[in-house]
Write a protein that holds these residues in place. Structure first.
Motif, PDB file in Angstrom:
ATOM      1  N   ARG A 161       5.855 -11.034  12.964  1.00 47.31           N
ATOM      2  CA  ARG A 161       6.163  -9.611  12.785  1.00 47.31           C
ATOM      3  C   ARG A 161       5.044  -8.744  13.380  1.00 47.31           C
ATOM      4  O   ARG A 161       5.316  -7.713  14.001  1.00 47.31           O
ATOM      5  N   ALA A 162       3.789  -9.155  13.171  1.00 48.47           N
ATOM      6  CA  ALA A 162       2.665  -8.403  13.727  1.00 48.47           C
ATOM      7  C   ALA A 162       2.713  -8.403  15.250  1.00 48.47           C
ATOM      8  O   ALA A 162       2.485  -7.370  15.895  1.00 48.47           O
ATOM      9  N   ALA A 163       2.998  -9.554  15.842  1.00 45.84           N
ATOM     10  CA  ALA A 163       3.092  -9.645  17.299  1.00 45.84           C
ATOM     11  C   ALA A 163       4.240  -8.783  17.816  1.00 45.84           C
ATOM     12  O   ALA A 163       4.114  -8.128  18.863  1.00 45.84           O
ATOM     13  N   LEU A 164       5.327  -8.760  17.086  1.00 45.95           N
ATOM     14  CA  LEU A 164       6.467  -7.927  17.472  1.00 45.95           C
ATOM     15  C   LEU A 164       6.109  -6.448  17.391  1.00 45.95           C
ATOM     16  O   LEU A 164       6.472  -5.656  18.267  1.00 45.95           O
ATOM     17  N   ALA A 165       5.368  -6.071  16.352  1.00 48.25           N
ATOM     18  CA  ALA A 165       4.953  -4.674  16.211  1.00 48.25           C
ATOM     19  C   ALA A 165       4.097  -4.242  17.395  1.00 48.25           C
ATOM     20  O   ALA A 165       4.222  -3.108  17.886  1.00 48.25           O
ATOM     21  N   ARG A 166       3.206  -5.118  17.870  1.00 50.18           N
ATOM     22  CA  ARG A 166       2.348  -4.768  19.009  1.00 50.18           C
ATOM     23  C   ARG A 166       3.171  -4.533  20.268  1.00 50.18           C
ATOM     24  O   ARG A 166       2.843  -3.662  21.084  1.00 50.18           O
ATOM     25  N   VAL A 167       4.238  -5.289  20.437  1.00 43.17           N
ATOM     26  CA  VAL A 167       5.105  -5.087  21.598  1.00 43.17           C
ATOM     27  C   VAL A 167       5.907  -3.797  21.454  1.00 43.17           C
ATOM     28  O   VAL A 167       6.013  -2.998  22.388  1.00 43.17           O
ATOM     29  N   LEU A 168       6.453  -3.568  20.272  1.00 42.32           N
ATOM     30  CA  LEU A 168       7.318  -2.407  20.076  1.00 42.32           C
ATOM     31  C   LEU A 168       6.556  -1.091  20.174  1.00 42.32           C
ATOM     32  O   LEU A 168       7.095  -0.086  20.639  1.00 42.32           O
ATOM     33  N   LEU A 221      -9.727 -10.027  15.063  1.00 39.43           N
ATOM     34  CA  LEU A 221      -9.304  -8.649  14.843  1.00 39.43           C
ATOM     35  C   LEU A 221      -8.384  -8.563  13.630  1.00 39.43           C
ATOM     36  O   LEU A 221      -7.711  -9.537  13.284  1.00 39.43           O
ATOM     37  N   THR A 222      -8.363  -7.410  13.005  1.00 42.93           N
ATOM     38  CA  THR A 222      -7.412  -7.210  11.910  1.00 42.93           C
ATOM     39  C   THR A 222      -6.001  -7.099  12.480  1.00 42.93           C
ATOM     40  O   THR A 222      -5.800  -6.953  13.703  1.00 42.93           O
ATOM     41  N   VAL A 223      -5.035  -7.154  11.589  1.00 42.05           N
ATOM     42  CA  VAL A 223      -3.645  -7.009  12.016  1.00 42.05           C
ATOM     43  C   VAL A 223      -3.440  -5.645  12.674  1.00 42.05           C
ATOM     44  O   VAL A 223      -2.800  -5.534  13.726  1.00 42.05           O
ATOM     45  N   ALA A 224      -3.994  -4.591  12.065  1.00 38.58           N
ATOM     46  CA  ALA A 224      -3.851  -3.255  12.643  1.00 38.58           C
ATOM     47  C   ALA A 224      -4.483  -3.180  14.028  1.00 38.58           C
ATOM     48  O   ALA A 224      -3.925  -2.566  14.946  1.00 38.58           O
ATOM     49  N   GLN A 225      -5.646  -3.794  14.194  1.00 36.90           N
ATOM     50  CA  GLN A 225      -6.305  -3.786  15.502  1.00 36.90           C
ATOM     51  C   GLN A 225      -5.472  -4.550  16.528  1.00 36.90           C
ATOM     52  O   GLN A 225      -5.364  -4.129  17.686  1.00 36.90           O
ATOM     53  N   ASN A 226      -4.900  -5.667  16.129  1.00 34.16           N
ATOM     54  CA  ASN A 226      -4.043  -6.420  17.035  1.00 34.16           C
ATOM     55  C   ASN A 226      -2.870  -5.572  17.505  1.00 34.16           C
ATOM     56  O   ASN A 226      -2.513  -5.586  18.691  1.00 34.16           O
ATOM     57  N   VAL A 227      -2.264  -4.841  16.590  1.00 40.12           N
ATOM     58  CA  VAL A 227      -1.149  -3.977  16.967  1.00 40.12           C
ATOM     59  C   VAL A 227      -1.644  -2.830  17.827  1.00 40.12           C
ATOM     60  O   VAL A 227      -1.000  -2.440  18.818  1.00 40.12           O
ATOM     61  N   GLY A 228      -2.819  -2.275  17.504  1.00 38.09           N
ATOM     62  CA  GLY A 228      -3.383  -1.167  18.266  1.00 38.09           C
ATOM     63  C   GLY A 228      -3.651  -1.501  19.719  1.00 38.09           C
ATOM     64  O   GLY A 228      -3.679  -0.603  20.572  1.00 38.09           O
ATOM     65  N   LEU A 229      -3.829  -2.789  20.023  1.00 31.23           N
ATOM     66  CA  LEU A 229      -4.024  -3.193  21.415  1.00 31.23           C
ATOM     67  C   LEU A 229      -2.842  -2.788  22.282  1.00 31.23           C
ATOM     68  O   LEU A 229      -2.996  -2.610  23.498  1.00 31.23           O
ATOM     69  N   ARG A 257      -9.837   2.261  21.386  1.00 29.18           N
ATOM     70  CA  ARG A 257     -10.357   3.608  21.126  1.00 29.18           C
ATOM     71  C   ARG A 257      -9.169   4.516  20.843  1.00 29.18           C
ATOM     72  O   ARG A 257      -8.664   5.213  21.724  1.00 29.18           O
ATOM     73  N   LEU A 258      -8.724   4.483  19.605  1.00 25.02           N
ATOM     74  CA  LEU A 258      -7.523   5.212  19.209  1.00 25.02           C
ATOM     75  C   LEU A 258      -7.896   6.417  18.361  1.00 25.02           C
ATOM     76  O   LEU A 258      -8.842   6.359  17.562  1.00 25.02           O
TER      77      LEU A 258
END
Length: 230
Positions: A137-144, A86-94, A101-102
């Motif tokens: 940072r990407a993993a942190l963004a997905r949590v936040l 997945l892209t970084v954006a998709q990973n965060v979108g999870l 489906r956003l």
């Protein structure tokens, strides 16, 4: 307030007791000897390990039998759990919807979250194209982006070098201050606790002890902690 009343967490036969309370908005480090049960504590809070006795509450609401996804907590694991395909954006979108489906507004929130952690313009990249610090940072963004009031960190920055780890801790400190979230952070390094936490929970000898002020505990450690610190 996050309250554990006579709780016993069962992690595959290993049992950890806890009878403590954490005031809303505090930043709490969880430290103790290896194998003492630090990850068991936050795994139990997140709902990944069953509670054999007692109860957990958040602002008076019983969480003890609540499914992990329905709890007011978000957890950042040791390896970040980014999906390489997945892209970084998709990973965060999870963090917003597991099926990705956003709508347009939700994707805008993803872009905002990436910018907030210093990854603006990197959403189309795959995780392999990022440095270790950028992946964190990407993993942190997905949590936040989940917007949960309690943030659980299970040593997610342990694999980073000292400078990068300090940078990530400072970023967490900043973001938690902005959101008002309550932070519980597992660490094996007491300097992490001194850098970011106002309180420390000591996990030792089968118990998670009530939080104490960071400097007071680390400057005058009890025997179990003194043996661990050396």
């Amino acid at each position: 307030m996050l309250r554990l009343e006579g709780v016993v967490i069962d992690n595959g036969g290993f049992r950890l007791g806890a009878d403590l309370a954490i005031e809303t908005g505090h930043k709490v480090a969880i430290i103790g000897p290896s194998g003492a049960g630090k990850s068991t504590l936050i795994g139990g809070l997140a709902g990944f390990h069953p509670v054999a006795a007692g109860r957990m509450t958040w602002k008076g609401t019983d969480l003890t039998g609540t499914a992990p996804g329905a709890r007011p907590l978000a957890m950042l694991f040791q390896d970040g759990n980014l999906f390489p395909h997945l892209t970084v954006a998709q990973n965060v979108g999870l963090g917003l919807n597991p099926n990705l489906r956003l709508d347009g507004g939700q994707w805008a929130r993803v872009d905002t979250a990436l910018a907030h952690v210093g990854l603006q313009g990197m959403g189309t990249r795959k995780p392999a194209a990022l440095s270790g610090g950028q992946q964190s940072r990407a993993a942190l963004a997905r949590v936040l982006i989940q917007g949960r009031p309690v943030l659980l960190l299970d040593e997610p920055f342990a694999a980073l070098g000292p400078a990068l780890k300090a940078e990530m801790l400072d970023l967490v400190d900043q973001l938690v201050a902005e959101t008002g979230a309550t932070l519980l952070m597992v660490s094996h390094d007491p300097q992490d606790a001194r850098r970011i936490a106002d309180q420390v929970i000591l996990v030792a000898e089968g118990m998670a002890h009530p939080p104490q002020e960071t400097a007071r505990l680390l400057d005058n450690p009890p025997p179990a902690l003194r043996a661990y610190l050396g």
